[in-house]
Structure formats: structure tokens, C-alpha cells
Design an enzyme around this catalytic site. Sequence first.
Site, PDB file in Angstrom:
ATOM      1  N   LYS A  76     -46.808  12.353  41.090  1.00  0.00           N
ATOM      2  CA  LYS A  76     -45.425  12.571  41.507  1.00  0.00           C
ATOM      3  C   LYS A  76     -44.416  12.336  40.384  1.00  0.00           C
ATOM      4  CE  LYS A  76     -45.104  14.025  44.714  1.00  0.00           C
ATOM      5  NZ  LYS A  76     -45.402  15.482  44.953  1.00  0.00           N
ATOM      6  N   SER A  77     -44.785  12.756  39.178  1.00  0.00           N
ATOM      7  CA  SER A  77     -43.903  12.602  38.018  1.00  0.00           C
ATOM      8  C   SER A  77     -43.409  13.923  37.455  1.00  0.00           C
ATOM      9  CB  SER A  77     -44.634  11.827  36.908  1.00  0.00           C
ATOM     10  OG  SER A  77     -44.935  10.519  37.305  1.00  0.00           O
ATOM     11  N   HIS A 141     -54.605  13.038  36.202  1.00  0.00           N
ATOM     12  CA  HIS A 141     -53.781  11.857  36.430  1.00  0.00           C
ATOM     13  C   HIS A 141     -54.410  10.635  35.754  1.00  0.00           C
ATOM     14  CE1 HIS A 141     -50.928  13.751  38.997  1.00  0.00           C
ATOM     15  NE2 HIS A 141     -51.701  13.874  40.051  1.00  0.00           N
ATOM     16  N   GLY A 300     -36.694  16.904  44.075  1.00  0.00           N
ATOM     17  CA  GLY A 300     -36.887  16.846  42.636  1.00  0.00           C
ATOM     18  C   GLY A 300     -35.672  16.352  41.878  1.00  0.00           C
TER      19      GLY A 300
END
Length: 332
Positions: A76-77, A141, A300
Site C-alpha cells: 500500500k505504498s 514486497h 491515493g
Amino acid sequence: MDEKEIPKKLRDKEENLSEETKSLIAALPSDIDGYGIKIFKYQGCWYDNQRLHSILNYQVGFQPQETDIVVASYPKSGTTWLKALTFTLLQPLRHPLDDHHHPVLNHNPHELVLFLEEIYRNSSIPDLQKLSASPRLFSTHMPLHILKVPFKDDSPCKIVYVCRNVKDVLVSLWLFKKSWLGKNVGVEKCTLEVLFDYFCRGVALYGPFWEHVLSYWRGSLEDPEHVLFMRYEELKTEPHAQIKRLAKFLGCPFTEEEEKSGNVDKILELCALRNLSGLEINKTGTWKTGVGFKSFFRRGEVGDSKNYLTPEMEARIDMIIDEKLKGSGLKF
């Protein structure tokens, strides 16, 4: 058992990888995360059983090529966005930007750039024939020290890492889990406060967050030719400069003619989150894991975490991050 011995043991007995892996995982330190899932600590970071099995398969079986490119991130980056940008930058001859059949318009970025953890889920020697084109493009990840286990000095892959403010990552993780897990796997019990506590203690999937980020930050300082450290916030505030920086790193810099013809703007528009989220494939499609593609797109926005975290929570995590990053030169 010393965790550092595991990859060597697996290499020595690859024919019994599955059973060997199960035994080795069982010997690792373990804990329960905020969702009630058992996770295991391997070389400083936490993984659930399935992902750890994939990582060990990868460390045994991956054969890097000098032209390989890996898109890396903490979950989630900005992963989905960076995948779309990287894929598009590498495809100008195969897929013109004005092609209505461009893959980005008809496939979710996670279909176009597969996770190494997905590829190596069931085997240490998966079929990579469909990735035979050069450069091969992967994503992960995994923290850098885990990712680099199979690398050799003569085959240094290029790695692009995107980092995002920890508070926005935390909130995005929580909302993502809620959006597709619903009432399953303890999601109802895992409130933001519960997830926050586990996150601050570092007991989270692929965490601790600070160890993950620092692995790539240090890698980018030590080997800037092969590790590019990018910030999600800078991609948002100065997209033109950052996409040109990315293109140069990938070995496909924009020519003067391309810039004059508006290719930078075309790529940014094609890969914009608002454009991707509005595509039919991303509104109705489903990943093979059962996750709806629409779950990968939210607002976002930078700083949206302020709408969810209390001032006390923000102060606590700021203090932790300041302490963990002290002396590294990295700041949020």
C-alpha cells in the site's frame, strides 16, 4: 536454529523443498498479527506461512538475469501506480501510447507485473517462459536483503523502490483489508486502533515498516546504479521530474523529440490513478487470489491519514519512526 542457515539448507535439499520448508518455518519465531493470522520472523521481518513458503522457493530457485527489473514496495505504498508507470516506460516499441489496445487499458497492473511471491508460490522452479522477453519485469514486497539472496555480483538486477509516508500506508492497509476481506479473517475485530498497535510494535506482514524502508534506502546509497529510491509524495507533487528520473534509471530516457511530442504527459495520463480506476477491467475484474481489482484503487491522496488517526496516534508513530530512522539520513 540460526535463520541465516535456512537458504543454504534449502539449496542442499531442493528435491525435498516442500517438506523441508514446512519444517524450517515451524522452527522460526512466530506471533499472531492484528488479524489473528500466525506470522513468522525470518531474517528480521514477518511473513505468513504462504508468503514465507514462496520467499524460500524464490531464494532457492530464482536465476537472475542482468537485465531484470524489480518493482519493490512495502504494501500500500503506491505499488499499483509504479507498476503501470514502469511497464509503460519499457513498452514504447511494442505498444504505442495511442494504441487503444495498450495492455494498461485492458489489464490490471498486477497482471502485467507479477509478484515474485506469486510466481514462486508453489515451486522453486516455476515456468518463466511467458517472461522470456528482455527485460523481464517483476515486483515484490520483500525487503532488499531478502530479495538479493539469489543475486550474483555479475547479474545485478535493477530495483525500483517506492516509499510512502508511514501514516498513509497504515490507514491504506486497514481500509484495503476491510474492502475485500469483509467479515473474514478477523477483520471485524481488527479495528484501526488494533492494527495501529501491532504496526507500531513492528509485528505486521512484511514489517517492521522501518526495517523494510531502510533496507532499500541503504541499498540506494550503496549502489545507486542498481537501486532507485522513490517517494510516493514526490511522484504526486512533481510527476514530470520523477517519471523522467525513473525512465533514465531504467535505461530508456526520453529523447528531446519524445518530450516535445508530449510523451511524458501521455504516459502520466495513461497511468494516472483516476484513469486506471475508471477502466472496466479495474471496476469489474478480479485477481486470481479472489481480490477485486477495484480494491487496489482508493483516493491515493497524500496526508489522508489525518482523517483517521488521532493526534495521539500520530505523535506516537512519529516518535517511533524518528527513533528508528535516526542517523540514516532518511526522513519523512
